[in-house]
Motif scaffolding. Structure first.
Motif, PDB file in Angstrom:
ATOM      1  N   ALA A  47       0.834  -1.207   0.000  1.00 54.69           N
ATOM      2  CA  ALA A  47       0.000   0.000   0.000  1.00 54.69           C
ATOM      3  C   ALA A  47       0.862   1.249   0.000  1.00 54.69           C
ATOM      4  CB  ALA A  47      -0.926  -0.009   1.211  1.00 54.69           C
ATOM      5  N   THR A  48       1.915   1.239   0.793  1.00 55.72           N
ATOM      6  CA  THR A  48       2.807   2.406   0.852  1.00 55.72           C
ATOM      7  C   THR A  48       3.466   2.648  -0.492  1.00 55.72           C
ATOM      8  OG1 THR A  48       3.234   2.062   3.216  1.00 55.72           O
ATOM      9  CG2 THR A  48       4.849   3.362   1.986  1.00 55.72           C
ATOM     10  N   ALA A  49       3.898   1.573  -1.149  1.00 62.09           N
ATOM     11  CA  ALA A  49       4.518   1.723  -2.465  1.00 62.09           C
ATOM     12  C   ALA A  49       3.533   2.314  -3.470  1.00 62.09           C
ATOM     13  CB  ALA A  49       5.032   0.367  -2.954  1.00 62.09           C
ATOM     14  N   MET A  50       2.286   1.845  -3.429  1.00 58.83           N
ATOM     15  CA  MET A  50       1.283   2.360  -4.357  1.00 58.83           C
ATOM     16  C   MET A  50       0.970   3.829  -4.060  1.00 58.83           C
ATOM     17  SD  MET A  50      -0.703   1.914  -6.968  1.00 58.83           S
ATOM     18  CE  MET A  50      -0.972   0.169  -7.284  1.00 58.83           C
ATOM     19  N   ILE A  51       0.794   4.150  -2.806  1.00 56.45           N
ATOM     20  CA  ILE A  51       0.485   5.537  -2.445  1.00 56.45           C
ATOM     21  C   ILE A  51       1.617   6.465  -2.883  1.00 56.45           C
ATOM     22  CG2 ILE A  51       0.187   7.104  -0.487  1.00 56.45           C
ATOM     23  CD1 ILE A  51      -1.314   4.711   0.899  1.00 56.45           C
ATOM     24  N   ASN A  52       2.854   6.050  -2.654  1.00 63.76           N
ATOM     25  CA  ASN A  52       3.985   6.876  -3.069  1.00 63.76           C
ATOM     26  C   ASN A  52       4.040   7.029  -4.584  1.00 63.76           C
ATOM     27  OD1 ASN A  52       4.810   7.280  -0.444  1.00 63.76           O
ATOM     28  ND2 ASN A  52       6.272   5.572  -0.447  1.00 63.76           N
ATOM     29  N   ALA A  53       3.660   5.969  -5.302  1.00 68.36           N
ATOM     30  CA  ALA A  53       3.681   6.028  -6.766  1.00 68.36           C
ATOM     31  C   ALA A  53       2.585   6.931  -7.322  1.00 68.36           C
ATOM     32  CB  ALA A  53       3.536   4.622  -7.346  1.00 68.36           C
ATOM     33  N   ARG A  54       1.463   7.035  -6.616  1.00 66.34           N
ATOM     34  CA  ARG A  54       0.322   7.799  -7.129  1.00 66.34           C
ATOM     35  C   ARG A  54       0.177   9.175  -6.487  1.00 66.34           C
ATOM     36  NH1 ARG A  54      -0.277   6.058 -11.809  1.00 66.34           N
ATOM     37  NH2 ARG A  54      -1.977   7.565 -11.863  1.00 66.34           N
ATOM     38  N   ARG A  55       1.021   9.492  -5.541  1.00 70.30           N
ATOM     39  CA  ARG A  55       0.939  10.819  -4.927  1.00 70.30           C
ATOM     40  C   ARG A  55       1.262  11.879  -5.979  1.00 70.30           C
ATOM     41  NH1 ARG A  55       1.147  11.017   0.501  1.00 70.30           N
ATOM     42  NH2 ARG A  55       2.450   9.136   0.621  1.00 70.30           N
ATOM     43  N   ASN A  56       0.454  12.913  -6.032  1.00 71.37           N
ATOM     44  CA  ASN A  56       0.658  13.999  -7.005  1.00 71.37           C
ATOM     45  C   ASN A  56       0.675  13.480  -8.449  1.00 71.37           C
ATOM     46  OD1 ASN A  56       1.004  15.903  -4.851  1.00 71.37           O
ATOM     47  ND2 ASN A  56       3.114  15.189  -4.614  1.00 71.37           N
ATOM     48  N   ASP A  57      -0.269  12.581  -8.749  1.00 71.99           N
ATOM     49  CA  ASP A  57      -0.328  12.008 -10.100  1.00 71.99           C
ATOM     50  C   ASP A  57      -1.174  12.820 -11.071  1.00 71.99           C
ATOM     51  OD1 ASP A  57      -2.883  11.445  -9.194  1.00 71.99           O
ATOM     52  OD2 ASP A  57      -2.757   9.270  -9.483  1.00 71.99           O
ATOM     53  N   GLY A  58      -1.654  13.969 -10.616  1.00 69.90           N
ATOM     54  CA  GLY A  58      -2.453  14.831 -11.481  1.00 69.90           C
ATOM     55  C   GLY A  58      -3.946  14.654 -11.335  1.00 69.90           C
ATOM     56  N   ALA A  59      -4.363  13.782 -10.418  1.00 72.43           N
ATOM     57  CA  ALA A  59      -5.802  13.547 -10.248  1.00 72.43           C
ATOM     58  C   ALA A  59      -6.504  14.792  -9.730  1.00 72.43           C
ATOM     59  CB  ALA A  59      -6.031  12.392  -9.276  1.00 72.43           C
ATOM     60  N   PHE A  60      -7.668  15.043 -10.291  1.00 72.75           N
ATOM     61  CA  PHE A  60      -8.563  16.120  -9.861  1.00 72.75           C
ATOM     62  C   PHE A  60      -7.922  17.504  -9.976  1.00 72.75           C
ATOM     63  CE2 PHE A  60      -9.619  12.234  -7.441  1.00 72.75           C
ATOM     64  CZ  PHE A  60     -10.868  12.000  -7.981  1.00 72.75           C
ATOM     65  N   SER A  61      -7.083  17.656 -10.987  1.00 69.57           N
ATOM     66  CA  SER A  61      -6.527  18.981 -11.251  1.00 69.57           C
ATOM     67  C   SER A  61      -7.627  19.884 -11.800  1.00 69.57           C
ATOM     68  CB  SER A  61      -5.381  18.898 -12.262  1.00 69.57           C
ATOM     69  OG  SER A  61      -5.888  18.647 -13.574  1.00 69.57           O
ATOM     70  N   ASP A  62      -7.305  21.153 -12.015  1.00 68.96           N
ATOM     71  CA  ASP A  62      -8.300  22.098 -12.526  1.00 68.96           C
ATOM     72  C   ASP A  62      -8.286  22.187 -14.058  1.00 68.96           C
ATOM     73  OD1 ASP A  62      -5.900  23.363 -12.876  1.00 68.96           O
ATOM     74  OD2 ASP A  62      -6.395  25.150 -11.706  1.00 68.96           O
ATOM     75  N   ALA A  63      -7.776  21.155 -14.710  1.00 73.81           N
ATOM     76  CA  ALA A  63      -7.756  21.129 -16.181  1.00 73.81           C
ATOM     77  C   ALA A  63      -9.180  21.238 -16.733  1.00 73.81           C
ATOM     78  CB  ALA A  63      -7.099  19.847 -16.681  1.00 73.81           C
ATOM     79  N   THR A  64      -9.311  21.873 -17.881  1.00 75.56           N
ATOM     80  CA  THR A  64     -10.622  22.034 -18.514  1.00 75.56           C
ATOM     81  C   THR A  64     -10.563  21.543 -19.959  1.00 75.56           C
ATOM     82  OG1 THR A  64     -10.087  24.304 -19.173  1.00 75.56           O
ATOM     83  CG2 THR A  64     -11.250  24.004 -17.072  1.00 75.56           C
ATOM     84  N   TRP A  65     -11.739  21.270 -20.506  1.00 71.08           N
ATOM     85  CA  TRP A  65     -11.844  20.870 -21.904  1.00 71.08           C
ATOM     86  C   TRP A  65     -11.825  22.106 -22.810  1.00 71.08           C
ATOM     87  CZ3 TRP A  65     -11.052  15.973 -22.466  1.00 71.08           C
ATOM     88  CH2 TRP A  65     -11.554  15.039 -21.544  1.00 71.08           C
ATOM     89  N   PRO A  66     -11.275  21.988 -24.000  1.00 68.21           N
ATOM     90  CA  PRO A  66     -11.394  23.091 -24.969  1.00 68.21           C
ATOM     91  C   PRO A  66     -12.867  23.267 -25.351  1.00 68.21           C
ATOM     92  CG  PRO A  66      -9.841  21.403 -25.745  1.00 68.21           C
ATOM     93  CD  PRO A  66     -10.514  20.851 -24.535  1.00 68.21           C
ATOM     94  N   VAL A  67     -13.311  24.484 -25.417  1.00 70.41           N
ATOM     95  CA  VAL A  67     -14.703  24.779 -25.768  1.00 70.41           C
ATOM     96  C   VAL A  67     -14.712  25.632 -27.027  1.00 70.41           C
ATOM     97  CG1 VAL A  67     -16.835  25.921 -25.046  1.00 70.41           C
ATOM     98  CG2 VAL A  67     -15.462  24.661 -23.372  1.00 70.41           C
ATOM     99  N   GLY A  68     -15.576  25.282 -27.973  1.00 74.09           N
ATOM    100  CA  GLY A  68     -15.695  26.068 -29.190  1.00 74.09           C
ATOM    101  C   GLY A  68     -17.141  26.288 -29.562  1.00 74.09           C
ATOM    102  N   THR A  69     -17.368  27.160 -30.496  1.00 73.72           N
ATOM    103  CA  THR A  69     -18.732  27.458 -30.952  1.00 73.72           C
ATOM    104  C   THR A  69     -18.913  27.161 -32.439  1.00 73.72           C
ATOM    105  OG1 THR A  69     -18.106  29.764 -31.356  1.00 73.72           O
ATOM    106  CG2 THR A  69     -19.074  29.236 -29.210  1.00 73.72           C
ATOM    107  N   ALA A  70     -17.838  26.767 -33.120  1.00 74.95           N
ATOM    108  CA  ALA A  70     -17.946  26.440 -34.541  1.00 74.95           C
ATOM    109  C   ALA A  70     -18.563  25.052 -34.696  1.00 74.95           C
ATOM    110  CB  ALA A  70     -16.563  26.487 -35.193  1.00 74.95           C
TER     111      ALA A  70
END
Length: 407
Positions: free
Chosen positions: A135-158
């Motif tokens: 479990a510790t190895a997995m947690i260390n491997a996945r810490r700060n893996d980018g989950a739930f960042s504030d990234a957004t989808w590109p939005v267009g109107t064309a």
């Protein structure tokens, strides 16, 4: 090439003894409860959570079995007689507690109940230590893996460009496109892209979903409606199918943990590749395209401003289908594990109130592709290309991980 199932002496001894509850299945149910029933994670976010929990469980069980298979991350030292149930409970509990700290109390209760069924002593302590290490190895491997960042989808109107869809017009899940992968580099995978808006292929597939995927369709059959709802249930039927297959095939802890990890980690990487393609193509959904069909430049499509789909459209770009990517990765991993397509399984959906039965992985996958059209949420080309993408990623993940040690 099919990877053979390795049965160890531990496996044979377990089969000869009085059957005990499969701790891997027990904690997979606990994981589903934490991930979906309580946290209400989306199916996409849930793929990461299941991969984290089941990867740690697999490494723990594999280590105690003598590491007959390649570990996912580590193979901590273990001693003969270390308790596999204690290792499973600890690996699952620790990863789930890390993922869902707000559920620490209920998870602790489940953990203590699991340990209470195991005799105190060096066997239990050894199993706990192994589970803690993986479990510790997995947690260390996945810490700060980018989950739930504030990234957004590109939005267009064309015409052709994605924009948020009704009823809530949300921006959700774009972080998965930049999530740290589990095994392979998803950037190495490409989809051909949706057909041109002015093409005959686009008109054919848009008109198909317009007719069959409408909330008020008169051409969709009752069984197609049932399948559309059944496959669209956010409590994914694939979760219970895995557990059923483990039970009906009488898999022990080692093989159950390996099968779950193969499926969940392959599916997570497939979804990362899928979401990268979604972000790249940023293609509009049927719920947007059909009301605006008079702007697409294709004389073979007609707008219907009142059109609505049978099922609610997910808040992400259309192409390729995430569900097709996920289920293709799942069925490919199951085929790899069992070495055959002709598996019988079923699952119940609370959304549809029905149970559907299948006698092959390929038949289930083919129906899923059509069900996304019947639900009104995808074009056929998005499901078919998602299928190919999920299959390719899953094959490559399983060529690199979870095989017999030394191969």
């Amino acid at each position: 090439m099919t990877v053979p199932v390795v049965f160890t002496a531990t496996t044979a001894q377990s089969a000869a003894a009085t059957p005990q509850p499969n701790a891997v299945i027990t904690w997979n149910v606990h994981a589903q409860n934490a991930i979906h029933e309580v946290a209400r994670q989306s199916p996409t976010a849930a793929a990461r959570s299941f991969a984290i929990a089941q990867g740690a469980v697999y490494d723990a069980v594999n280590a105690i079995a003598g590491t007959p298979y390649k570990p996912y991350l580590i193979a901590p030292r273990s001693r003969p007689g270390d308790s596999t149930p204690a290792a499973v409970a600890t690996a699952a509990y620790r990863t789930l507690e890390w993922l869902f700290p707000a559920q620490a109390g209920s998870l602790r209760t489940q953990y203590e109940e699991s340990l209470a069924a195991i005799p105190d002593g060096p066997s239990e302590r050894g199993g706990i230590a192994v589970g803690q290490a993986t479990a510790t190895a997995m947690i260390n491997a996945r810490r700060n893996d980018g989950a739930f960042s504030d990234a957004t989808w590109p939005v267009g109107t064309a015409p052709g460009q994605w924009r948020p869809t009704p009823p809530d017009f949300l921006q959700v899940g774009a972080w998965f496109a930049t999530l740290k992968p589990f095994v392979i580099d998803p950037g190495n995978y490409r989809t051909p892209g949706p057909p041109a808006l002015t093409s005959a292929a686009y008109a054919r597939d848009l008109n198909e979903v317009k007719t069959l995927g409408s909330a008020t369709s008169t051409t969709r059959t009752p069984d197609q409606t049932d399948a559309a709802i059944w496959w669209d249930d956010p409590r994914l039927v694939e979760w219970s199918i895995k557990r059923q297959l483990a039970t009906t095939h009488r898999l022990g802890a080692l093989q159950t943990s390996r099968m779950f990890a193969m499926v969940d980690i392959a599916a997570a990487d497939a979804l990362i590749a899928c979401y990268q393609s979604k972000k790249r193509w940023s293609f509009w959904r049927p719920v947007t395209a059909i009301p605006l069909a008079d702007t697409d430049g294709n004389p073979a499509t007609d707008a219907d401003p009142a059109w609505t789909p049978l099922r609610t459209t997910a808040p992400s770009p259309e192409y390729p289908s995430g569900h097709a990517c996920f289920t293709a990765a799942t069925t490919t991993a199951l085929h790899k594990f069992f070495g055959r397509d002709n598996l019988s399984f079923s699952a119940h959906s609370a959304d549809s109130g029905t149970t559907r039965h299948y006698h092959s992985l390929s038949r289930a996958m083919a129906e899923l592709n059509q069900a996304r059209v019947w639900a009104g949420v995808h074009y056929r080309f998005a499901a078919e290309d998602g299928h190919r993408l999920g299959d390719a990623v899953s094959r490559d993940v399983l060529d690199r991980a979870f095989g017999p040690r030394g191969n």
